[in-house]
Design an enzyme around this catalytic site. Sequence first.
Site, mmCIF file in Angstrom:
data_model
loop_
_atom_site.group_PDB
_atom_site.id
_atom_site.type_symbol
_atom_site.label_atom_id
_atom_site.label_comp_id
_atom_site.label_asym_id
_atom_site.label_seq_id
_atom_site.Cartn_x
_atom_site.Cartn_y
_atom_site.Cartn_z
ATOM 1 N N HIS A 57 0.887 -1.156 0.000
ATOM 2 C CA HIS A 57 0.000 0.000 0.000
ATOM 3 C C HIS A 57 0.934 1.216 0.000
ATOM 4 C CE1 HIS A 57 -3.377 -2.606 1.077
ATOM 5 N NE2 HIS A 57 -2.668 -3.068 2.092
ATOM 6 N N ARG A 77 -4.922 2.028 12.252
ATOM 7 C CA ARG A 77 -5.798 2.196 11.082
ATOM 8 C C ARG A 77 -6.429 3.574 11.034
ATOM 9 N NH1 ARG A 77 -11.089 -1.420 9.498
ATOM 10 N NH2 ARG A 77 -11.915 -0.263 11.255
ATOM 11 N N HIS A 202 -10.906 -7.031 -0.933
ATOM 12 C CA HIS A 202 -10.182 -6.537 0.234
ATOM 13 C C HIS A 202 -10.098 -7.581 1.337
ATOM 14 C CE1 HIS A 202 -9.450 -4.475 4.069
ATOM 15 N NE2 HIS A 202 -8.688 -3.690 3.352
ATOM 16 N N ARG A 205 -14.186 -9.207 5.638
ATOM 17 C CA ARG A 205 -14.851 -8.105 6.348
ATOM 18 C C ARG A 205 -15.462 -7.090 5.398
ATOM 19 N NH1 ARG A 205 -11.499 -4.868 8.355
ATOM 20 N NH2 ARG A 205 -9.510 -5.807 7.742
ATOM 21 N N HIS A 228 -6.889 -10.037 1.571
ATOM 22 C CA HIS A 228 -6.423 -10.122 2.950
ATOM 23 C C HIS A 228 -7.172 -11.263 3.639
ATOM 24 C CE1 HIS A 228 -5.641 -5.553 2.566
ATOM 25 N NE2 HIS A 228 -4.461 -6.118 2.741
ATOM 26 N N GLU A 231 -5.939 -11.751 9.006
ATOM 27 C CA GLU A 231 -4.842 -10.933 9.522
ATOM 28 C C GLU A 231 -4.999 -10.697 11.015
ATOM 29 O OE1 GLU A 231 -2.748 -6.548 8.725
ATOM 30 O OE2 GLU A 231 -4.602 -7.106 7.689
ATOM 31 N N HIS A 265 -1.185 -12.173 4.349
ATOM 32 C CA HIS A 265 -0.989 -12.310 5.797
ATOM 33 C C HIS A 265 -1.241 -13.748 6.248
ATOM 34 C CE1 HIS A 265 -0.364 -8.064 6.006
ATOM 35 N NE2 HIS A 265 -1.599 -7.783 5.657
ATOM 36 N N ASP A 316 3.874 -4.343 2.414
ATOM 37 C CA ASP A 316 2.601 -3.910 2.994
ATOM 38 C C ASP A 316 2.585 -2.421 3.326
ATOM 39 O OD1 ASP A 316 0.073 -3.865 4.014
ATOM 40 O OD2 ASP A 316 0.438 -5.225 5.668
#
Length: 436
Positions: A57, A77, A202, A205, A228, A231, A265, A316
């Site tokens: 990212h 985050r 993504h 979630r 992902h 994680e 992850h 990452d």
Amino acid sequence: MKVWADRLISNGSVTRGVLFDADPNGRVLTNQTGVVPPPDALQLGVAVPGFANAHSHAFHRALRGRTHTAGNFWTWRETMYNAASRLTPQNYERLATAVFTEMVSAGWTTVGEFHYVHHRTDGTPYRSHDMERAIATAARGAGIRLVLLDTCYLAGGIGAPLSPEQERFGDGSASRWLDRWFSLRDALQDAGPTVTLGAAVHSVRAVPPEGMRTIAENLPVDVPLHVHLSEQVIENEQTHTVYGQTPTQVLADAGLLAPRLTVVHATHLGGSDISMLGVAGVGAVFCPTTEADLGDGIGPGRELADAGVRLAVGSDQNAVIDPWLELRGLEAGERLHSHERGRFSPAELLALGAASGYSTLGLPAPAEPGGFLDLVEVTEASERSAGTRWEELAMTATAADVTRTVVGGVSVDVDRPALAAELRSSIAELWGEIID
């Protein structure tokens, strides 16, 4: 174009006098060994095949040195969302160019950019894929190979709407994301041979199962797909509460488990998860410096590899940009977890950093016939590598030892002092700071 290496460390051995010949797009046509360098060849000393940064990212680089005092992934985050809210196509192109250049200087020759900041802050689209074009332009400017993993992001959590901070990530539905993905593919047709388009979901979630099924059924089968996975422990707990399953099982039921899938992850997996991933032949990207920095945990790398999963590494959040440290971090985590050394041999580490990493991005192995002529030259005169057996270089070298990075047969030269100044300036611009 021709590139000659005095010594090539690959496939667990050291080969002398390797001459590569590549076509105009940088793909290897032939490689010969035991030859003297012709006058028209780019000459290298000790070299290894190029490294794939399989999960990045880029804008997270702006958080380096600003979030390390306390907290966990969830508190980190919030600062990340603050940075995301400040991105424009203009300042992101500038920042990403500097970040990708830092990657090249460290020995990354390819980057898989997991990209979800698609729209304006209120969620309205840009006129013509402005953010994605900015990233592609940045990669070309830096000289790195880019696989843009355009990401579907639809929910703020399982059963929850996007938060205001996430509005610019979303497309409303998987079908609308697919429409934008196909449009983006057309828009990037003129981006050149070093830019290709991949895709990502993504996470469990952020995309509900019905959205995953839509993507599994409609995304072209030759497109690499990343996600992902597990994680955080809370992701597993929430998924079990709502679906009565692990996140891996949700992916399986949605039709996503296939060789083109790469899970990122994969830290908190159970035995059945590992088995399912191995049977499906997926890839898995570990990001050891990020997983350590955020306190995420240590993933089951050896168990996944033994089950048949193709392992790779990535930077990452870019708190560290150094392929050598990511590779050693993977082995270090294994040692801490198992109390044993040598869980991955130096040869295995180099292979998963290069060929396996490229595979997760849908690319052939570098520095092999049919693959791209991507190489990393390492100095012989470093206090870090002095005395090292070349076969064990993966356990001693760092980004500071990289003297030349070759992408598609072309040497990418980096002015490191100028790069440092540009990173400082572009990050200050993002945060609205004045450099004193």
